[in-house]
Design an enzyme around this catalytic site. Structure first.
Site, mmCIF file in Angstrom:
data_model
loop_
_atom_site.group_PDB
_atom_site.id
_atom_site.type_symbol
_atom_site.label_atom_id
_atom_site.label_comp_id
_atom_site.label_asym_id
_atom_site.label_seq_id
_atom_site.Cartn_x
_atom_site.Cartn_y
_atom_site.Cartn_z
ATOM 1 N N PRO A 95 0.791 -1.237 0.000
ATOM 2 C CA PRO A 95 0.000 0.000 0.000
ATOM 3 C C PRO A 95 0.825 1.290 0.000
ATOM 4 O O PRO A 95 0.264 2.370 0.024
ATOM 5 C CB PRO A 95 -0.793 -0.115 1.302
ATOM 6 C CG PRO A 95 0.115 -0.860 2.216
ATOM 7 C CD PRO A 95 0.822 -1.864 1.355
ATOM 8 N N ASP B 44 9.468 -5.491 -1.861
ATOM 9 C CA ASP B 44 8.796 -6.202 -0.769
ATOM 10 C C ASP B 44 7.622 -6.989 -1.335
ATOM 11 O O ASP B 44 6.700 -7.346 -0.625
ATOM 12 C CB ASP B 44 8.311 -5.191 0.284
ATOM 13 C CG ASP B 44 8.007 -5.850 1.622
ATOM 14 O OD1 ASP B 44 8.704 -6.816 1.982
ATOM 15 O OD2 ASP B 44 7.069 -5.403 2.316
ATOM 16 N N ALA C 245 3.995 1.812 2.016
ATOM 17 C CA ALA C 245 4.782 2.104 3.218
ATOM 18 C C ALA C 245 6.272 2.242 2.905
ATOM 19 O O ALA C 245 6.945 3.132 3.426
ATOM 20 C CB ALA C 245 4.559 1.026 4.276
ATOM 21 N N ASP D 278 2.766 -4.419 -14.475
ATOM 22 C CA ASP D 278 3.581 -5.594 -14.182
ATOM 23 C C ASP D 278 5.055 -5.225 -14.278
ATOM 24 O O ASP D 278 5.525 -4.775 -15.325
ATOM 25 C CB ASP D 278 3.233 -6.699 -15.180
ATOM 26 C CG ASP D 278 3.906 -8.021 -14.864
ATOM 27 O OD1 ASP D 278 4.875 -8.042 -14.095
ATOM 28 O OD2 ASP D 278 3.457 -9.039 -15.415
ATOM 29 N N LYS E 71 12.740 -9.120 -0.804
ATOM 30 C CA LYS E 71 12.233 -10.095 0.158
ATOM 31 C C LYS E 71 12.158 -11.468 -0.477
ATOM 32 O O LYS E 71 11.801 -11.611 -1.647
ATOM 33 C CB LYS E 71 10.838 -9.682 0.631
ATOM 34 C CG LYS E 71 10.188 -10.695 1.573
ATOM 35 C CD LYS E 71 8.925 -10.160 2.196
ATOM 36 C CE LYS E 71 7.784 -10.061 1.214
ATOM 37 N NZ LYS E 71 6.561 -9.537 1.847
ATOM 38 N N ASP F 269 3.004 -1.515 -8.896
ATOM 39 C CA ASP F 269 2.260 -2.651 -8.355
ATOM 40 C C ASP F 269 1.145 -3.032 -9.311
ATOM 41 O O ASP F 269 0.652 -2.185 -10.072
ATOM 42 C CB ASP F 269 1.679 -2.327 -6.979
ATOM 43 C CG ASP F 269 1.481 -3.578 -6.133
ATOM 44 O OD1 ASP F 269 0.645 -4.422 -6.518
ATOM 45 O OD2 ASP F 269 2.143 -3.724 -5.102
#
Length: 242
Positions: free
Chosen positions: A85, A156, A87, A131, A196, A114
């Site tokens: 969202p 992330d 962050a 994408d 990540k 995103d």
């Protein structure tokens, strides 16, 4: 790239107190949903995200990584992959001064990408419903980035959970490997990447891929990553074009 919305609350409760004080929130939910809700409501990082106006607790993961390794500084250009969202983009905006709040230091840029919609954020340019692996997205990034290059790529992102740990691990590693193509297109020589991943059998494949084009690759686990989670981050520095 899926992102669960972080649940913030104005008070922190113990699990027992929560069950007494918020029965309506738990009524009708499955056992797994109840455990998730209790964990969120008792999580200090969820509380801190609310009080410090971050969109999600994950902001503290990037803050800790950057505090230790100094990846973000005023004037740098950053790509935030799987940004929703927003962050991590919030942290990046603050640290590279892309909103221009500090006139005494260089002004950077932050571009978030995103598959989902991302609410606007001052100092960030969001490419929603796009994408990160698509060549058209790479071309748009080159158009938007100062001098067509970024200094830092952040990721992330994660796939929608299937419930099958090995499958989810494989899918996330594949997503992270796609960042190598992105880096080849838009990352400045000497740049850095943070991604990540979930620990598993294919983690070595991702590390090896990163090590081929980055001089230094290490694994980090911020304190904001829950201890019982397999979530880890690769920090890759000093990009070398092949």
């Amino acid at each position: 790239m899926f992102r669960p919305v972080c649940l913030c609350t104005s008070r922190i409760h113990s699990s027992a107190a929560l069950l007494k004080k918020a029965p309506l929130k738990l009524k009708g939910r499955s056992g797994a949903e109840q455990r998730w809700l209790v964990r969120q409501l008792s999580d200090p990082f969820v509380k801190a995200a609310q009080t410090q106006n971050y969109r999600c607790r994950s902001a503290f993961k990037l803050r800790e990584i950057d505090d230790q390794y100094r990846l973000l500084s005023p004037g740098l250009s950053v790509i935030d992959c799987g940004a929703a969202p927003g962050a991590w983009s919030q942290v990046a905006v603050q640290r590279v001064n892309s909103a221009g709040e500090r006139p005494d230091v260089p002004r950077g840029s932050v571009i978030g990408i995103d598959l989902l919609y991302i609410a606007p954020l001052e100092g960030a340019h969001f490419l929603c419903n796009q994408d990160i692996t698509h060549p058209a997205t790479h071309a748009e990034l080159q158009r938007l980035l100062p001098q067509a290059y970024a200094d830092v790529i952040l990721s992330d992102m994660a796939p929608n959970a299937s419930g099958l740990r090995e499958l989810d691990h494989e899918r996330l590693v594949s997503m992270c490997l796609s960042l190598l193509e992105l880096a080849d297109r838009v990352l400045r020589p000497g740049g850095s990447l943070v991604c990540k991943y979930w620990d598993g059998a294919l983690a070595h494949k991702l590390r090896d891929g990163l090590a081929r084009v980055f001089r230094d690759v290490k694994t980090v686990k911020p304190k904001a990553s829950r201890k019982d989670s397999s979530e880890l981050y690769f920090l890759a520095r000093t990009f070398r074009r092949t």
